[in-house]
Motif scaffolding. Structure first.
Motif, PDB file in Angstrom:
ATOM      1  N   LYS A   1     -36.377 -47.621-125.801  1.00 43.44           N
ATOM      2  CA  LYS A   1     -36.631 -46.468-124.936  1.00 43.44           C
ATOM      3  C   LYS A   1     -36.138 -46.746-123.528  1.00 43.44           C
ATOM      4  O   LYS A   1     -36.655 -47.657-122.860  1.00 43.44           O
ATOM      5  CB  LYS A   1     -38.134 -46.150-124.929  1.00 43.44           C
ATOM      6  CG  LYS A   1     -38.494 -44.873-124.158  1.00 43.44           C
ATOM      7  CD  LYS A   1     -37.969 -43.630-124.872  1.00 43.44           C
ATOM      8  CE  LYS A   1     -38.422 -42.354-124.188  1.00 43.44           C
ATOM      9  NZ  LYS A   1     -37.889 -41.138-124.852  1.00 43.44           N
TER      10      LYS A   1
ATOM     11  N   VAL B   1     -35.668 -45.620-119.503  1.00 47.06           N
ATOM     12  CA  VAL B   1     -36.252 -44.793-118.460  1.00 47.06           C
ATOM     13  C   VAL B   1     -35.341 -44.823-117.238  1.00 47.06           C
ATOM     14  O   VAL B   1     -34.904 -45.906-116.814  1.00 47.06           O
ATOM     15  CB  VAL B   1     -37.670 -45.275-118.078  1.00 47.06           C
ATOM     16  CG1 VAL B   1     -38.196 -44.547-116.860  1.00 47.06           C
ATOM     17  CG2 VAL B   1     -38.617 -45.085-119.259  1.00 47.06           C
TER      18      VAL B   1
ATOM     19  N   CYS C   1     -34.442 -39.203-124.157  1.00 53.63           N
ATOM     20  CA  CYS C   1     -35.113 -39.039-125.446  1.00 53.63           C
ATOM     21  C   CYS C   1     -34.099 -39.127-126.578  1.00 53.63           C
ATOM     22  O   CYS C   1     -32.916 -38.811-126.403  1.00 53.63           O
ATOM     23  CB  CYS C   1     -35.830 -37.686-125.458  1.00 53.63           C
ATOM     24  SG  CYS C   1     -36.729 -37.346-126.986  1.00 53.63           S
TER      25      CYS C   1
ATOM     26  N   ILE D   1     -40.945 -49.084-123.692  1.00 53.34           N
ATOM     27  CA  ILE D   1     -39.854 -49.068-122.715  1.00 53.34           C
ATOM     28  C   ILE D   1     -39.169 -50.434-122.693  1.00 53.34           C
ATOM     29  O   ILE D   1     -39.779 -51.455-122.382  1.00 53.34           O
ATOM     30  CB  ILE D   1     -40.381 -48.716-121.311  1.00 53.34           C
ATOM     31  CG1 ILE D   1     -40.983 -47.309-121.314  1.00 53.34           C
ATOM     32  CG2 ILE D   1     -39.256 -48.811-120.272  1.00 53.34           C
ATOM     33  CD1 ILE D   1     -41.695 -46.938-120.020  1.00 53.34           C
TER      34      ILE D   1
ATOM     35  N   CYS E   1     -37.181 -40.033-118.729  1.00 52.83           N
ATOM     36  CA  CYS E   1     -36.707 -40.745-119.921  1.00 52.83           C
ATOM     37  C   CYS E   1     -35.446 -40.111-120.481  1.00 52.83           C
ATOM     38  O   CYS E   1     -35.165 -38.934-120.270  1.00 52.83           O
ATOM     39  CB  CYS E   1     -37.772 -40.722-121.007  1.00 52.83           C
ATOM     40  SG  CYS E   1     -39.316 -41.531-120.568  1.00 52.83           S
TER      41      CYS E   1
ATOM     42  N   LEU F   1     -44.397 -41.369-120.734  1.00 55.68           N
ATOM     43  CA  LEU F   1     -44.322 -41.263-122.192  1.00 55.68           C
ATOM     44  C   LEU F   1     -45.347 -40.278-122.749  1.00 55.68           C
ATOM     45  O   LEU F   1     -45.256 -39.872-123.913  1.00 55.68           O
ATOM     46  CB  LEU F   1     -44.468 -42.628-122.845  1.00 55.68           C
ATOM     47  CG  LEU F   1     -43.329 -43.603-122.571  1.00 55.68           C
ATOM     48  CD1 LEU F   1     -43.453 -44.841-123.436  1.00 55.68           C
ATOM     49  CD2 LEU F   1     -41.966 -42.963-122.795  1.00 55.68           C
TER      50      LEU F   1
ATOM     51  N   ASP G   1     -45.417 -45.717-116.044  1.00 53.76           N
ATOM     52  CA  ASP G   1     -44.643 -45.892-117.274  1.00 53.76           C
ATOM     53  C   ASP G   1     -45.403 -45.380-118.492  1.00 53.76           C
ATOM     54  O   ASP G   1     -44.798 -44.928-119.471  1.00 53.76           O
ATOM     55  CB  ASP G   1     -44.265 -47.359-117.460  1.00 53.76           C
ATOM     56  CG  ASP G   1     -43.256 -47.835-116.432  1.00 53.76           C
ATOM     57  OD1 ASP G   1     -42.563 -46.982-115.839  1.00 53.76           O
ATOM     58  OD2 ASP G   1     -43.163 -49.053-116.201  1.00 53.76           O
TER      59      ASP G   1
END
Length: 382
Positions: free
Chosen positions: A374, A376, A38, A349, A36, A158, A154
């Motif tokens: 978010k 990824v 962040c 996501i 990810c 997280l 996924d």
């Protein structure tokens, strides 16, 4: 291997770097399958975190497949698919023995204020992170957790940071049944914190931000009452009025030093960098909570000073709680919550981006484009 490479504020690119190697018997080499970006990576990207050196690879949220293990790693085997907590913890030092895995002393013994974190500046140990095809994982006999067969990747990625940080933000709030909680910041961590407040018995959850698309996401996902601070004459006054003049029982600060909302703090904290960032969310949290209330802080600031109204903390009898999330301590409970459907991490996501397009991904997330909540990164070999 290919890896993200930091070239200075607002400049990242993909580079070919040497393959990581086993350096200690407790190491493992992991082939990354998800990584990810962040919100706290954006602090690095903006040049807000001291000792972020050119050439570093960011990324403290990742999953991957074990490719090689050191001689002392007996709990993992080649081929295991693991999620790796963002904080690097030895499991044996004074702080780890207390369950304070975010404060591990062995992972960053040269610092008095920060434990070790993957891909988060030399102030956090100087470890390269997981926005790459491969990564070296220290203390692999303790940190990584094998992903359950039933869990979506996924969701798993997280659980390395966003979910435990949001959950611990609510936990540190000491929420009691029926409490009113205000969360400052509708980024992924703020949204997750607001969602987790219900698990602790909150009676009312309020989220404050200035981006309407994030607020709308929080309204449905958390669910929560949402307010745009740009539409409020005075955030603190609004919070007093909406809580019968008392203030919230708990305030959660989930923004950090890249906040907006006050010209003076922006000038000194983010433009001139004379402070550790824009501290206006801390002001709002301290002044919006009731006398005797609790302020839970998970937003990231640098190690230098800030203009914080400490006198109000004393006079109101507030409790301040703050820390990096102790991911390893929280994982068993959070895996149960995901299994039981109480938390749906992957719903956060919004963008899956090839690792090769990492520079574009940072621009989209940093500039809040395309409704990004978010992002990824997915290496081509994942």
């Amino acid at each position: 291997m290919l890896a993200m490479d930091y070239r200075g504020p607002y400049r990242v690119r993909l580079e070919s770097k040497p393959m990581p190697e086993i350096q200690h018997p407790r190491d493992a080499i992991v082939r990354v399958t998800r990584s990810c970006i962040c919100g706290s990576d954006i602090h690095l990207y903006h040049g807000m975190v001291p000792d972020t050196r050119v050439g570093m690879t960011f990324g403290h949220e990742f999953t991957g497949i074990v490719e090689e293990v050191g001689s002392e790693v007996t709990n993992l085997k080649v081929g295991d698919h693991v999620l790796v907590p963002f904080n690097i913890a030895c499991g044996q030092c004074h702080f780890c023995q207390q369950g304070l895995y975010g404060n591990c002393h062995e992972a960053n013994p040269g610092a008095t204020a920060s434990g070790g974190i993957f891909g988060y500046s030399h102030a956090a140990g100087g470890y390269d992170g997981g926005q790459a095809e491969y990564v070296r994982v220290p203390y692999a006999d303790f940190g990584p957790t094998v992903i359950p067969d039933w869990m979506d990747l996924d969701d798993a990625v997280l659980l390395t940071d966003v979910v435990p940080t949001g959950y611990q933000a609510a936990e540190m709030g000491g929420i009691r049944k029926g409490d009113t909680v205000v969360v400052f910041g509708a980024g992924p961590v703020g949204i997750m914190a607001a969602r987790c407040c219900w698990l602790f018995g909150a009676g009312r959850v309020i989220v404050i931000d200035h981006l309407d698309y994030r607020l709308e996401f929080a309204r449905t996902y958390c669910p929560a009452e949402v307010y745009n601070f740009r539409e409020l004459d005075d955030v603190v006054l609004f919070m007093k009025k909406t809580t019968d003049g008392l203030g919230a029982d708990v305030a959660i600060e989930a923004v950090g030093g890249d906040a907006e909302g006050n010209a003076l703090h922006t000038l000194f904290g983010t433009r001139l960098k004379l402070e550790a960032g824009n501290a206006i969310p801390l002001h709002w949290a301290i002044n919006s909570v009731k006398k005797g209330g609790i302020v839970s802080i998970v937003g990231v600031y640098g190690p230098t000073g800030n203009m914080v109204p400490i006198g109000n903390v004393v006079n109101k009898g507030l409790t301040l709680r703050a820390n990096q999330a102790s991911v390893k301590r929280l994982l068993p409970r959070l895996i149960e919550h995901v299994r039981d459907g109480n938390i749906n991490p992957k719903a956060l996501i919004t963008h899956k981006v090839p690792l090769e397009e990492v520079a574009d991904a940072y621009h989209i997330f940093s500039s809040r484009l395309d409704g990004c909540i978010k992002p990824v990164l997915v290496p081509s070999g994942a």
